[in-house]
Motif scaffolding. Structure first.
Motif, short mmCIF file in Angstrom:
data_model
loop_
_atom_site.label_atom_id
_atom_site.label_comp_id
_atom_site.label_asym_id
_atom_site.label_seq_id
_atom_site.Cartn_x
_atom_site.Cartn_y
_atom_site.Cartn_z
N ILE A 109 0.88 -1.17 0.00
CA ILE A 109 0.00 0.00 0.00
C ILE A 109 0.92 1.22 0.00
CG2 ILE A 109 -1.97 1.11 1.09
CD1 ILE A 109 -2.47 -1.80 0.40
N THR A 110 0.87 1.99 -1.06
CA THR A 110 1.77 3.12 -1.20
C THR A 110 0.98 4.34 -1.65
OG1 THR A 110 3.88 3.86 -2.17
CG2 THR A 110 2.38 2.61 -3.59
N GLY A 111 1.63 5.47 -1.62
CA GLY A 111 0.99 6.70 -2.06
C GLY A 111 1.88 7.46 -3.02
N GLU A 112 1.28 8.29 -3.83
CA GLU A 112 2.08 9.20 -4.64
C GLU A 112 2.89 10.08 -3.69
OE1 GLU A 112 -0.89 9.62 -8.52
OE2 GLU A 112 -0.86 11.21 -6.99
N HIS A 113 4.20 10.17 -3.92
CA HIS A 113 5.05 10.73 -2.88
C HIS A 113 6.16 11.63 -3.40
CE1 HIS A 113 6.66 6.74 -4.04
NE2 HIS A 113 7.83 7.36 -3.98
N ASP A 114 5.97 12.24 -4.57
CA ASP A 114 7.02 13.09 -5.10
C ASP A 114 7.30 14.30 -4.21
OD1 ASP A 114 4.32 13.65 -6.27
OD2 ASP A 114 5.32 15.50 -6.89
N ASP A 115 6.32 14.73 -3.41
CA ASP A 115 6.52 15.87 -2.51
C ASP A 115 6.32 15.47 -1.05
OD1 ASP A 115 3.82 15.39 -2.59
OD2 ASP A 115 3.22 17.45 -3.06
N PHE A 116 6.52 14.21 -0.74
CA PHE A 116 6.26 13.67 0.60
C PHE A 116 7.05 14.39 1.68
CE2 PHE A 116 7.33 10.41 3.87
CZ PHE A 116 6.06 10.10 4.31
N TYR A 117 8.33 14.68 1.40
CA TYR A 117 9.19 15.29 2.41
C TYR A 117 9.02 16.80 2.49
CZ TYR A 117 11.26 10.67 2.12
OH TYR A 117 11.44 9.31 2.11
N GLU A 118 8.37 17.40 1.51
CA GLU A 118 8.11 18.84 1.56
C GLU A 118 6.75 19.14 2.19
OE1 GLU A 118 11.21 17.79 -0.87
OE2 GLU A 118 9.14 17.30 -1.41
N THR A 119 5.72 18.41 1.80
CA THR A 119 4.37 18.67 2.32
C THR A 119 4.12 17.97 3.64
OG1 THR A 119 3.41 16.76 1.16
CG2 THR A 119 3.50 18.86 -0.05
N LEU A 120 4.94 16.96 3.97
CA LEU A 120 4.79 16.14 5.18
C LEU A 120 3.46 15.39 5.17
CD1 LEU A 120 6.05 18.72 7.87
CD2 LEU A 120 7.38 17.27 6.34
N GLU A 121 3.03 14.99 3.97
CA GLU A 121 1.74 14.32 3.84
C GLU A 121 1.84 13.07 2.99
OE1 GLU A 121 -1.82 16.21 3.27
OE2 GLU A 121 -1.49 17.72 4.80
N GLY A 122 1.24 12.00 3.50
CA GLY A 122 1.04 10.78 2.73
C GLY A 122 -0.40 10.35 2.89
N PHE A 123 -0.69 9.09 2.64
CA PHE A 123 -2.06 8.60 2.81
C PHE A 123 -2.25 8.13 4.25
CE2 PHE A 123 0.35 4.78 1.92
CZ PHE A 123 -0.22 3.83 2.74
N SER A 124 -3.48 7.83 4.62
CA SER A 124 -3.78 7.30 5.94
C SER A 124 -4.76 6.14 5.81
CB SER A 124 -4.38 8.40 6.83
OG SER A 124 -5.60 8.86 6.31
N THR A 125 -4.85 5.34 6.88
CA THR A 125 -5.84 4.27 6.93
C THR A 125 -6.54 4.34 8.28
OG1 THR A 125 -4.54 2.51 7.99
CG2 THR A 125 -4.24 2.82 5.61
N ALA A 126 -7.72 3.76 8.35
CA ALA A 126 -8.45 3.69 9.63
C ALA A 126 -9.61 2.72 9.50
CB ALA A 126 -8.96 5.06 10.06
N MET A 127 -9.94 2.09 10.62
CA MET A 127 -11.19 1.35 10.74
C MET A 127 -11.97 1.95 11.89
SD MET A 127 -13.52 -0.77 9.98
CE MET A 127 -12.76 -1.71 8.65
N MET A 128 -13.23 2.28 11.63
CA MET A 128 -14.06 2.90 12.66
C MET A 128 -15.45 2.30 12.62
SD MET A 128 -14.05 6.40 10.50
CE MET A 128 -12.32 6.08 10.15
N GLY A 129 -16.26 2.64 13.58
CA GLY A 129 -17.66 2.24 13.55
C GLY A 129 -17.90 0.78 13.83
N GLY A 130 -17.00 0.13 14.58
CA GLY A 130 -17.26 -1.25 14.96
C GLY A 130 -16.95 -2.27 13.89
N GLY A 131 -16.20 -1.89 12.86
CA GLY A 131 -15.83 -2.84 11.82
C GLY A 131 -14.65 -3.70 12.24
#
Length: 684
Positions: free
Chosen positions: A413-435
């Protein structure tokens, strides 16, 4: 007809029933086989309505929805703006080279995302990998979660990559700077490691941990050959020749005031060996600009020159030899070259009569007839020395060995990351709601969104009691904000994961009510402590750690942490009322620990283990970890409310940290605690 035999009509009716049952079973089997084999159209066959070809359902700019009553199978590349799963979305575990590219992915209540299974994990078939790419932005943002996420909201997400017998091991022998071969405690093939895998090796010198690729797995070329005796032409009584072969760069041999023919060091080997190379470490400014490396093949045999060095300087120098049947080796310095030495190989004023300073000498090869152990061969050499095997200090033996982690998995599981170290942003994951979120043997990279609440690489979010929730054997590589978060979730398993450069925190229990989770056998490494010591979510750059607990009552077992600001950190007093949904309903400073056993912290900038200001008390809590009573120092009857029996920290091992311990603490006992070469053995 004789009594007891069925009539012909009854016999034919039974045969007909068996035939019809077999026909139905055969039809079901064929339909299932067709659904897993050829799938070139959206409807697989005229009669099969079970599986649809997922990649044929939507265009690239759509928010694609898998309806509740449909099953989709992904067996070819699919690029869409977003994916909403209400039915079943399954990855074809038999087809190689399949990519899913999406701006966001949400598994809603009743929906199922299945990438591999326990019986048929991705990677079971040769060459098969599953790759999910999360785009930086979606045309159609989700009204609640935005974009750049893979989430579940009451649904089920299961990812099963091919399992490894071990995701990490330890060095069985020390690896010197410049080494390409690593000796491992566990056999690499038996662990499931392969050529091409990315691995990381932890520092044991408060330096940098580094990543490499395995380019070969084979018998070792050479190994460190034991030296049983050293002698020198000249030595000072307090700086003898034995210092050059004691494994300690902090000691040295000095040949001060030796005559022109006395600046030599002889090393007798434990057994006759085929020698590949020798290494010498000279200290400025008393190095040997020119020297011979001589060998002899028997105790009384003649010396002969195997190599000449004419450009010697300070620091480590490796000299290739490739000589068989060697009994002894001698370094013989050329006295005339030792005049006017300076620092770093430059001319200076150091006279020849001041002699040599040699910190260490090492001999590499193999004993004659020895069968060499299996090693992994790296694509690039290690940049510094790494400890391996058993270290003996004052008669005590310690396995202060570098961790070697495997960072390769069959699901990515990867993300587009050409500006990862400048924007400090990648993707995230989560499970919520009792799943249910069950992720195993998957690599997640370029993830986490700095200073955005809830945007972590792997995240159990307010799931409640969830024994089916598992993060096992995953590799998390390069996170801008936390590797694994357990938030408002209980009874989950987080085990055997390898985390590399998870900034702020490796594993994080977030609000303070998380309890009865098992956090075990994980290895959490920051390549340099400065990389991971970042401000995040209102916390400063000192408030980070490999394992960062605000929810305390969780079993923390046999984890290893290297290279963080703090290793195992419990800042309960910094969050006296908890955080988030649990604020005002918990008291982390006074919450008991779960089992805490066998954890190792080393080479951290400040604290290894840091259980600061914790005073566990007898709490009465509900099933969600919220406190009914018990945070006070005394009971309503005026009795001491300290936890009894006290919490126990067992088999803790900390080395090469600045501090270990606490500023203050009570009702916690330490059993079989070991502190080795920390600046403060135990700070209290």
């Amino acid at each position: 007809m004789a009594s007891g035999y069925p009539s012909p009509l009854l016999m034919w009716s039974r045969l007909l029933a068996v035939f019809l049952f077999a026909l139905v079973a055969l039809n079901d089997h064929l339909a299932h086989a067709i659904s897993l084999a050829g799938r070139s159209s959206s409807m697989l066959t005229a009669t099969d309505t079970v599986w649809k070809n997922a990649s044929a359902q939507c265009s690239e700019e759509q928010v694609c929805t898998c309806p509740p009553d449909e099953r989709w199978l992904l067996s070819s590349n699919m690029t869409i703006d977003a994916l909403r799963i209400r039915g079943v979305f399954k990855w074809d575990e038999e087809t190689a080279g399949v990519f899913l590219t999406v701006g966001w992915l949400l598994v809603e209540e009743g929906g199922v995302l299945q990438i591999g299974s326990s019986r048929s994990p991705i990677g079971q078939y040769p060459g098969v990998r599953a790759t999910v790419i999360i785009k930086k932005a979606a045309i159609n943002r989700h009204p609640v979660y935005g974009d750049r996420f893979l989430n579940g909201d009451g649904g089920t997400i299961k990812m099963f990559g091919k399992s490894l017998q071990r995701t990490w091991t330890l060095l069985s022998r020390s690896a010197a700077s410049g080494s390409y071969e690593l000796f491992l405690k566990d056999d690499p093939m038996a662990m499931g490691w392969n050529i091409g895998d990315q691995v990381g090796i932890a520092t044991t010198s408060r330096g940098e941990s580094t990543k490499h690729r395995i380019v070969d797995i084979r018998a070792a070329t050479d190994e460190l050959v034991p030296i049983v005796k050293t002698q020198a032409g000249a030595e000072e009584s307090h700086l003898p020749a034995t210092n050059a072969a004691d494994g300690n760069l902090g000691s040295l041999w000095s040949s001060y005031l030796g005559s022109s023919q006395q600046h030599w060091l002889q090393m007798d080997l434990a057994a006759v060996s085929n020698i590949t190379r020798v290494r010498f470490y000279f200290q400025d400014p008393r190095y040997a600009p020119e020297y011979r490396v001589e060998v002899k093949t028997s105790a009384d045999g003649p010396w002969w020159t195997a190599a000449n060095v004419t450009d010697g300087t300070s620091g480590w120098r490796e000299v290739p030899l490739n000589v068989d049947h060697v009994h002894s080796i001698r370094m013989f310095a050329i006295y005339s070259s030792m005049w006017n030495r300076g620092y770093g190989g430059k001319p200076g004023s150091e006279p020849a009569w001041s002699g040599l300073w040699m910190n260490e000498a090492q001999v590499y090869g193999r004993q004659v007839g020895e069968v060499m152990p299996t090693v992994i061969v790296l694509d690039s050499p290690v940049a510094s020395d790494h400890m391996g095997g058993i270290t003996e200090v004052d008669g005590h033996r310690f396995e202060a060995a570098a961790e070697v982690v495997n960072l390769e998995r069959s699901i990515l599981i990867t993300g587009e990351h050409d500006d990862f170290y400048e924007t400090l942003e990648g993707f995230s994951t989560a499970m919520m709601g009792g799943g249910i979120l069950d992720v195993r043997y998957t690599r997640l990279e370029y993830c986490g969104r700095r200073d955005k609440m809830g945007k972590y690489c792997l995240h159990f979010h307010m799931v409640g009691a969830c024994p089916e929730c598992v993060f096992q054997g995953n590799a998390i590589v390069d996170s801008q904000q936390v590797g694994i978060t357990i938030h408002g979730t209980h009874k989950a398993l987080v085990s055997q994961n390898t985390l590399w450069d998870a900034r702020a925190a490796g594993i994080y229990t977030e609000d303070g009510n998380e309890m009865n989770n098992v956090i075990s056998y994980n290895v959490i490494i920051c390549s340099r402590w400065q990389v991971c010591a970042v401000p995040w979510l209102g916390k400063n750059s000192l408030q980070n750690g490999g394992i960062y607990l605000i929810g305390m009552t969780n079993d923390v077992l046999y984890n290893r942490i290297a290279g963080y600001e703090h290793g195992l950190y419990t800042p309960g007093s910094a969050f006296p009322n908890g955080q988030g949904y649990a604020w005002g309903k918990v008291c982390p400073q006074f919450t008991p620990f779960g089992a805490m056993r066998g954890n190792v912290n080393h080479d951290c900038a400040r604290y290894g283990m840091y259980l600061d200001n914790q005073y566990p008390r007898n709490l009465d809590r509900d099933e969600n970890g919220f406190v009914r009573s018990g945070c006070s120092q005394f009971t309503s009857e005026g009795l001491d409310n300290g936890l009894s029996p006290a919490n126990i920290v067992e088999d803790e091992f900390d080395y090469h940290n600045l501090f270990v311990g606490v500023y203050s603490m009570g009702d916690v006992s330490f059993v079989r605690y070991v502190s080795l070469n920390n600046a403060h053995s135990f700070y209290w």
